[in-house]
Design a protein around this motif. Structure first.
Motif, PDB file in Angstrom:
ATOM      1  N   ASN A  40     -21.121  26.295  -9.286  1.00 36.49           N
ATOM      2  CA  ASN A  40     -20.664  25.206 -10.143  1.00 36.49           C
ATOM      3  C   ASN A  40     -19.276  25.501 -10.712  1.00 36.49           C
ATOM      4  O   ASN A  40     -19.076  26.494 -11.409  1.00 36.49           O
ATOM      5  N   LEU A  41     -18.336  24.616 -10.395  1.00 37.09           N
ATOM      6  CA  LEU A  41     -16.965  24.729 -10.887  1.00 37.09           C
ATOM      7  C   LEU A  41     -16.658  23.701 -11.973  1.00 37.09           C
ATOM      8  O   LEU A  41     -15.642  23.806 -12.647  1.00 37.09           O
ATOM      9  N   GLY A  42     -17.521  22.718 -12.120  1.00 35.86           N
ATOM     10  CA  GLY A  42     -17.331  21.717 -13.157  1.00 35.86           C
ATOM     11  C   GLY A  42     -16.229  20.724 -12.872  1.00 35.86           C
ATOM     12  O   GLY A  42     -15.914  19.881 -13.724  1.00 35.86           O
ATOM     13  N   CYS A  43     -15.638  20.782 -11.679  1.00 32.24           N
ATOM     14  CA  CYS A  43     -14.478  19.924 -11.416  1.00 32.24           C
ATOM     15  C   CYS A  43     -14.848  18.458 -11.221  1.00 32.24           C
ATOM     16  O   CYS A  43     -13.969  17.611 -11.058  1.00 32.24           O
ATOM     17  N   TYR A  44     -16.125  18.154 -11.301  1.00 34.68           N
ATOM     18  CA  TYR A  44     -16.557  16.749 -11.223  1.00 34.68           C
ATOM     19  C   TYR A  44     -15.949  15.914 -12.351  1.00 34.68           C
ATOM     20  O   TYR A  44     -15.789  14.695 -12.210  1.00 34.68           O
ATOM     21  N   ASP A  45     -15.620  16.540 -13.485  1.00 32.41           N
ATOM     22  CA  ASP A  45     -15.068  15.773 -14.606  1.00 32.41           C
ATOM     23  C   ASP A  45     -13.583  16.044 -14.821  1.00 32.41           C
ATOM     24  O   ASP A  45     -13.038  15.754 -15.883  1.00 32.41           O
ATOM     25  N   ALA A  46     -12.926  16.614 -13.784  1.00 34.44           N
ATOM     26  CA  ALA A  46     -11.509  16.960 -13.925  1.00 34.44           C
ATOM     27  C   ALA A  46     -10.600  15.994 -13.185  1.00 34.44           C
ATOM     28  O   ALA A  46      -9.396  16.248 -13.072  1.00 34.44           O
ATOM     29  N   GLY A  47     -11.152  14.892 -12.680  1.00 36.79           N
ATOM     30  CA  GLY A  47     -10.355  13.881 -12.019  1.00 36.79           C
ATOM     31  C   GLY A  47      -9.713  14.342 -10.724  1.00 36.79           C
ATOM     32  O   GLY A  47      -8.633  13.873 -10.359  1.00 36.79           O
ATOM     33  N   GLN A  48     -10.390  15.233  -9.986  1.00 37.79           N
ATOM     34  CA  GLN A  48      -9.812  15.790  -8.776  1.00 37.79           C
ATOM     35  C   GLN A  48     -10.235  15.082  -7.497  1.00 37.79           C
ATOM     36  O   GLN A  48      -9.760  15.414  -6.410  1.00 37.79           O
ATOM     37  N   GLY A  49     -11.147  14.126  -7.607  1.00 36.26           N
ATOM     38  CA  GLY A  49     -11.559  13.354  -6.438  1.00 36.26           C
ATOM     39  C   GLY A  49     -12.061  14.227  -5.314  1.00 36.26           C
ATOM     40  O   GLY A  49     -12.901  15.113  -5.518  1.00 36.26           O
ATOM     41  N   THR A  50     -11.523  14.024  -4.108  1.00 38.76           N
ATOM     42  CA  THR A  50     -11.954  14.805  -2.946  1.00 38.76           C
ATOM     43  C   THR A  50     -11.496  16.256  -3.017  1.00 38.76           C
ATOM     44  O   THR A  50     -11.911  17.077  -2.194  1.00 38.76           O
ATOM     45  N   GLY A  51     -10.651  16.582  -3.987  1.00 40.60           N
ATOM     46  CA  GLY A  51     -10.225  17.965  -4.174  1.00 40.60           C
ATOM     47  C   GLY A  51     -11.272  18.819  -4.852  1.00 40.60           C
ATOM     48  O   GLY A  51     -11.059  20.020  -5.056  1.00 40.60           O
ATOM     49  N   CYS A  52     -12.391  18.201  -5.208  1.00 37.52           N
ATOM     50  CA  CYS A  52     -13.493  18.917  -5.866  1.00 37.52           C
ATOM     51  C   CYS A  52     -14.726  18.895  -4.970  1.00 37.52           C
ATOM     52  O   CYS A  52     -15.248  17.832  -4.642  1.00 37.52           O
ATOM     53  N   VAL A  53     -15.174  20.063  -4.563  1.00 38.29           N
ATOM     54  CA  VAL A  53     -16.466  20.221  -3.885  1.00 38.29           C
ATOM     55  C   VAL A  53     -17.292  21.137  -4.764  1.00 38.29           C
ATOM     56  O   VAL A  53     -17.007  22.332  -4.886  1.00 38.29           O
ATOM     57  N   ASP A  54     -18.318  20.579  -5.394  1.00 42.44           N
ATOM     58  CA  ASP A  54     -18.971  21.275  -6.505  1.00 42.44           C
ATOM     59  C   ASP A  54     -20.463  21.004  -6.487  1.00 42.44           C
ATOM     60  O   ASP A  54     -20.920  19.959  -6.004  1.00 42.44           O
ATOM     61  N   SER A  55     -21.220  21.963  -7.006  1.00 44.62           N
ATOM     62  CA  SER A  55     -22.651  21.777  -7.236  1.00 44.62           C
ATOM     63  C   SER A  55     -23.389  21.327  -5.969  1.00 44.62           C
ATOM     64  O   SER A  55     -24.183  20.391  -5.985  1.00 44.62           O
ATOM     65  N   GLN A  56     -23.103  22.034  -4.869  1.00 42.66           N
ATOM     66  CA  GLN A  56     -23.780  21.765  -3.608  1.00 42.66           C
ATOM     67  C   GLN A  56     -24.928  22.755  -3.438  1.00 42.66           C
ATOM     68  O   GLN A  56     -24.703  23.964  -3.419  1.00 42.66           O
TER      69      GLN A  56
END
Length: 301
Positions: A224-240
């Motif tokens: 978990n990187l938490g980038c789901y709420d950082a406005g990174q769009g496809t630049g975030c692959v998280d919580s897989q």
């Protein structure tokens, strides 16, 4: 770097209150143990050639800011023989024997936690170091065995307080991890963060926190990187989802890399370090998160 083990959602800095009833509901009946072995890190010295490899062996080869300006864990694996009668066998292959965690360990019991609150406070009585068959202790290791206590209420948190490091210097972090019997229990064997934690926005995705291995949401294991709420769009692959809390199915190796553009990638590999698969990534990480933007180079732990 830190290790935490208690049930709740890993969103900092909100506190979670843990009571007898909550933990009783989540207490597994069988084995509850996890081990992590920090294998090292590759860094950019930023003009300094001093590393923990130069640190006097009398200090247990553990990282110290006095020996390493960048404070990164560049220890040599300990070779001290354990005392007779001080070892106990474990059920995890990467940690054949559990020994009392000595002052040579890079780990210490945390003195506070913004993620957990309990009537029993922060406890470290279930934390041990690992020794191999010859009795050589790995001072980077941590082994948490909840079967060694009947009272499972508390916040079980360890940290590497003396090994803080600036993320801008990091190229790669490697470690091995293994667990058994952690189903439906929030645990994070290895994670890292910087203080202050996202003070301007209170968003996890901008905090810089990296939860390498976390059972959240239960019962699945994710990075978990938490980038789901950082406005990174496809630049975030998280919580897989890539594992389950029941068992790691043997030891696993993990590698985190940061390239020259500041892109972060976390890979799950076989214990040999081969057959790696990317399980999380954060494009432009260093240029987005609070600890490394606006001229900051805040240390992590």
């Amino acid at each position: 770097l830190a290790s935490k083990r208690f049930p709740s959602r890993a969103v900092r800095p909100k506190q979670r209150v843990i009571g007898e009833r909550t933990l009783d509901m989540l207490r597994p009946a069988g084995l509850v143990m996890v081990a992590a072995m920090l294998l090292g890190a590759v860094v950019l010295p930023e003009g300094s050639e001093r590393t923990c490899a130069a640190w006097d062996s009398a200090h247990g080869d553990a990282c110290s800011p006095e020996a390493d300006e960048i404070g990164l864990i560049q220890h040599r694996r300990g070779t001290s023989a354990t005392l007779a009668g001080s070892t106990s066998r474990t059920a995890l292959s990467i940690c054949p024997n559990a020994v009392t965690m000595s002052e040579n360990s890079i780990w210490n019991v945390a003195t506070s936690s913004e993620s957990c609150s309990s009537s029993e406070g922060i406890r470290g009585d279930v934390g041990f170091a690992c020794a191999d068959a010859s009795g050589a202790v790995d001072f980077s290791s941590i082994f948490v065995d909840m079967t060694t206590t009947t009272n499972k209420v508390g916040c079980f948190v360890w940290e590497t307080d003396d090994c803080q490091y600036p993320m801008k210097s990091v190229q790669q972090i490697d470690f091995d991890v293994e667990w058994e019997g952690c189903n439906n229990l929030w645990m994070a064997p290895l994670w890292t963060f910087s203080y202050p934690w996202s003070p301007d926005t209170n968003l996890q995705g901008l905090s810089g926190e990296i939860d390498f291995v976390e059972e959240c949401p239960v019962p699945t294991i994710d990075t978990n990187l938490g980038c789901y709420d950082a406005g990174q769009g496809t630049g975030c692959v998280d919580s897989q989802e890539w594992g389950m809390g029941t068992s790691s199915n043997g030891p696993q190796h993990m590698t985190m890399t940061l390239d020259t553009e500041g892109n972060l990638d976390v890979q799950l590999c076989a214990i040999s370090g081969t057959n790696c698969t990317s399980v999380a990534s954060y494009t432009n990480y260093l240029n987005v998160v609070y600890p490394t933007t606006d001229g900051r180079n805040n240390v992590y732990k």
